[in-house]
Write an enzyme that holds these catalytic residues in place. Structure first.
Site: not given
Ligand code: C5P
Length: 397
Positions: A209-211
């Site tokens: 995923g990412n932030y």
């Protein structure tokens, strides 16, 4: 700009800034509005109702009943009459009551029955403003769709200096005028906004995923809804509540799911804003059972490319205006210009991770808008909600 024929409820609560509401009332009347003043009992300790009723030409409403006649004041009728409710000053106490539905006076009761939009101009001492309770209540009201006219920094009645002074009457008037100018300007316009990250499953408990927090995309959706557009918000996994006025929210997890939903919505839309941070790659195969830690020092996960939602829809776009984002760490302008072309955007919003005010999980952003015709416009660092207004203002239908 005038406010001819607009019906405005001016709520006045018990703070020293109540004297400035008299000026605000004058400005509203001069601009052509019809104003009904509603005061809390404490407000009457600061300014006499007679001052407001003389200027507005209407008796001030403050109690549920007029004591000697037994006349009942209908907060429901007031709510139906008004085009907008403005509470200035809004004390910490009234803000707390509004956020929690404590309808023990005419003003909060009117707020709870309001069909129209509501704006508040908070005023209090700096410590009260900063208190986590006040900030939590303000956030609750914001989520409920109340527009907050931010207090200013300066000298306070207590003699202290700091943030908490009510915005000046001229500034409140300009927020009110802006509200009426923007309202309904996008009525009948259909908008799709993608927001948040995507999660690509490695196994049932882990993901790539990412932030991304989704804040920027959600603020854009909120801004479109405020202007009367019919908004479909396609969101990856975030913890944000749906902004008020958004017609439909579609929750997705992976890039492929987001692609399927966006492809379905896109042909019906006039505007599409691609604010999601879509994962570029996902595991070739997600394990159906949790991957066990074995006696290996390394684990290789093979990734395959995900669909580029914006680029694919950019190929089939007809009359839609499409807007994309570029979050860059280097060669910012060059990369953004390339993406603008390859994804067939009308304009692209560049934010650089080099700017301390920009990026994931922050409440502020600093953007540059690059248009198809080559125009490059840099904006100052602002809150994400102000940035959303700049982006929506830049869309030419
Ligand atoms: O190429 P890059 O990911 O930097 O492009 C960013 C822009 O493209 C954003 O507007 C993003 O929402 C969109 N995008 C997309 N689908 C992808 C990757 C990016 O819609 N798979």
């Amino acid at each position: 700009m005038g406010l001819q024929g607009k019906h405005i409820i001016l709520g006045v609560t018990g703070g020293i800034a109540a004297y400035k509401s008299v000026m605000l009332l004058r400005l509203l009347i001069k601009a052509g509005a019809e104003v009904q003043v509603v005061m809390t009992p404490a407000a009457k300790e600061f300014v006499k109702p007679l001052t407001f009723s003389s200027l507005s030409g209407k008796p001030v409403v403050s109690e549920f009943f007029t004591a000697n006649t037994g006349e009942w004041h209908s907060h429901v009728d007031l709510g139906l009459w008004a085009d907008l409710m403005v509470i200035a000053p809004a004390t910490a106490s009234t803000i707390g009551k509004m956020a929690n539905g404590i309808a023990d006076n005419m003003l909060v009761t009117t707020y709870l029955s309001a069909k129209e939009d509501v704006m508040i101009a908070p005023a209090m001492d700096l410590d009260m403003w900063q208190h986590p309770t006040t900030q939590r209540n303000i956030e609750t009201l914001r989520k409920d769709g109340v527009e907050i006219i931010s207090p200013e920094k300066g000298e306070l009645a207590s003699g202290l200096e700091g943030k908490g002074r009510m915005a000046e009457p001229a500034e409140i008037l300009s927020s009110i005028e802006k509200y009426f100018a923007n309202k309904e300007t996008l009525k009948g316009v259909k908008v799709m906004v993608t927001a948040g990250p995507t999660y690509e499953n490695i196994d049932p408990v882990r993901f790539v995923g990412n932030y991304s927090s989704g804040k920027m995309g959600f603020e854009i959706a909120r801004e479109f809804a405020k202007r009367g557009a019919e908004v479909i918000l396609i969101s990856g996994p975030v913890t944000l509540e749906t902004p008020s006025g958004v017609a439909e929210r579609v929750n997705v997890v992976s890039a492929n799911e987001m692609y399927a939903k966006a492809e379905e919505a896109f042909p019906k839309c006039d505007i599409a804003v691609f604010a999601a941070a879509v994962a570029d790659y996902s595991p070739v195969e997600a394990a159906d059972k949790k991957i066990k830690r074995e006696n290996k020092d390394e684990l290789t996960i093979c990734l395959k490319r995900n669909p580029d939602i914006a680029a694919s829809l950019g190929k089939i776009k007809k009359n839609q205006v499409t807007v994309g984002f570029a979050l860059e760490t280097d060669n910012e302008l060059e990369n953004a210009k390339r993406k603008l072309k390859t994804k067939n955007f009308d304009f692209i919003v560049l934010n650089s991770l080099k700017d301390p005010e920009a990026g994931f999980l922050k409440d502020t952003n600093k953007i540059t808008i690059i248009s198809r015709d080559g125009e490059v416009k840099e904006f100052e660092a602002k809150t994400k909600s102000e940035v959303a207004a700049d982006i929506v203002n830049s869309i030419k239908l």
